[in-house]
Design an enzyme around this catalytic site. Structure first.
Site, PDB file in Angstrom:
ATOM      1  N   HIS A  43       0.863  -1.185   0.000  1.00 31.42           N
ATOM      2  CA  HIS A  43       0.000   0.000   0.000  1.00 31.42           C
ATOM      3  C   HIS A  43       0.897   1.232   0.000  1.00 31.42           C
ATOM      4  CE1 HIS A  43      -3.724   2.299   0.726  1.00 31.42           C
ATOM      5  NE2 HIS A  43      -2.906   3.122   1.364  1.00 31.42           N
ATOM      6  N   CYS A  44       0.796   2.023  -1.053  1.00 30.01           N
ATOM      7  CA  CYS A  44       1.639   3.214  -1.194  1.00 30.01           C
ATOM      8  C   CYS A  44       0.928   4.412  -0.568  1.00 30.01           C
ATOM      9  CB  CYS A  44       1.931   3.484  -2.671  1.00 30.01           C
ATOM     10  SG  CYS A  44       3.000   4.914  -2.951  1.00 30.01           S
ATOM     11  N   ILE A  45       1.503   4.942   0.508  1.00 29.35           N
ATOM     12  CA  ILE A  45       0.865   6.072   1.187  1.00 29.35           C
ATOM     13  C   ILE A  45       0.933   7.340   0.335  1.00 29.35           C
ATOM     14  CG2 ILE A  45       1.256   5.134   3.492  1.00 29.35           C
ATOM     15  CD1 ILE A  45       3.653   7.050   3.718  1.00 29.35           C
ATOM     16  N   GLY A  52      -1.807   6.900  -2.115  1.00 25.95           N
ATOM     17  CA  GLY A  52      -3.109   6.742  -1.468  1.00 25.95           C
ATOM     18  C   GLY A  52      -3.878   5.547  -1.975  1.00 25.95           C
ATOM     19  N   THR A  53      -3.185   4.551  -2.521  1.00 32.24           N
ATOM     20  CA  THR A  53      -3.854   3.358  -3.036  1.00 32.24           C
ATOM     21  C   THR A  53      -2.918   2.165  -2.925  1.00 32.24           C
ATOM     22  OG1 THR A  53      -5.069   2.435  -4.921  1.00 32.24           O
ATOM     23  CG2 THR A  53      -3.067   3.631  -5.424  1.00 32.24           C
TER      24      THR A  53
END
Length: 329
Positions: A176-178, A181-182
């Site tokens: 999950h890539c902060i 955001g997805t």
């Protein structure tokens, strides 16, 4: 009263996540504006270069625009959720390894092992048929407790994991890539790779412009050089991180792995005890690249866990004949 409270908590969590995602997107835009804007602030000869070499600055501006477009394109893309597979129903098909074909290839005279062609299962028509297809993707004797999500109670195909940030099960979950955001998964991993690639090229070009401005033999305020050195140091740190990230994701794309599988191999029950240096889902470099680049096609291809016989055959040392026949491809 309890269901209502749970629903309210879910809505609050969703709103908080959305605000956090918007804040990070604004931060990314601000960082691009600062680093790119500083180029025009620090380089006093840039106005002259725009007139003398318009293509150079024009190409740089196009790269900035393309990188930002790719960022929002990736951030707004779906990683491929299991719930989408269930909704797609009639257009979903799964792939599995034909063990009969495998045994024939294993006994071939040349000793090389080619990955068997995937076959298509019947379209999913109901929950029971979905369950049956998922069962066929796992090794015999697997417990349904191992592939049933404890949070959303969905039967997960191999390589799937529940994301707590998205609150959904993601196919071929990578991470999950902060900053985006997805989640990064089966459907948007290639887009993520292209974003990292473009961002890396942009950082290299921007760093080169900073270095040129610092080497200018003209009188300018001391604070401009000070700001340029600070921004260049930060940019080099970001560039090193991006280069390592790009190399790592290129490696897992070529070997058909995910970040989660590399980091948590011992915690994934169907990856435990595998032969060393064997990538169970790899179909060869060429097919891996094809699957990586064209995984966004209509429909969902689900990969089965290869049988142990195939993995043991893959662990055999390469021979000269294997190299000539491009066994790795």
């Amino acid at each position: 009263m309890a269901p209502s409270s749970a629903a309210e908590l879910g809505i609050r969590f969703s709103d908080r996540t959305r605000r956090s995602s918007l804040g990070l997107k604004f931060m990314v835009l601000l960082m691009h504006a600062v680093f790119v804007g500083a180029v025009f602030l620090l380089d006093l000869t840039l106005d002259r270069r725009i007139h003398e070499e318009p293509w150079y600055i024009g190409a740089y501006g196009v790269l900035v625009l393309v990188t930002l477009v790719q960022y929002f394109y990736t951030a707004g893309s779906s990683p491929g959720y299991v719930i989408d597979v269930l909704k797609a129903g009639s257009v979903m098909h799964a792939t599995y390894i034909n063990t009969a074909t495998l045994s024939k290839q294993s006994s071939s005279k040349n000793g090389s092992l080619n990955s068997p062609q995937p076959e298509k299962l019947n379209p999913v028509a109901s929950t029971s048929s979905w369950l049956q297809q998922v069962v066929n993707l796992y090794p015999p004797g697997s417990s349904n407790r191992d592939w049933t999500c404890t949070y959303c109670r969905i039967v997960q195909p191999p390589r799937t994991r529940h994301c707590h940030d998205c609150d959904k099960c993601v196919l071929q979950f990578d991470h999950h890539c902060i900053w985006l955001g997805t989640c990064i998964g089966k459907k948007n991993h290639c887009r993520f790779w292209w974003y990292i690639f473009e961002e890396t090229i942009l950082c290299v070009w921007t760093a080169a412009l900073y270095i040129e401005s610092l080497h200018l033999d003209i009188d300018k305020a001391w604070w401009k050089d000070f700001i340029g050195v600070i921004l260049l140091a930060v940019l080099i740190f970001i560039l090193i991180f991006l280069l390592l990230l790009l190399l790592f994701h290129s490696y897992i794309a070529l070997t058909n792995q995910t970040t989660y599988e590399v980091a948590r191999k011992k915690r994934i029950f169907y990856l435990r005890g595998l032969p060393d240096r064997v990538h169970p889902f790899s179909k060869g470099i060429c097919r891996n690249i094809y699957s990586f680049c064209f995984s966004r096609e209509k429909g969902f291809d689900l990969e089965a866990v290869p049988p142990l016989e195939e993995l043991e055959a893959r662990s055999a040392p390469y021979t000269c004949r294997d190299m000539i026949c491009c066994r790795c491809c």
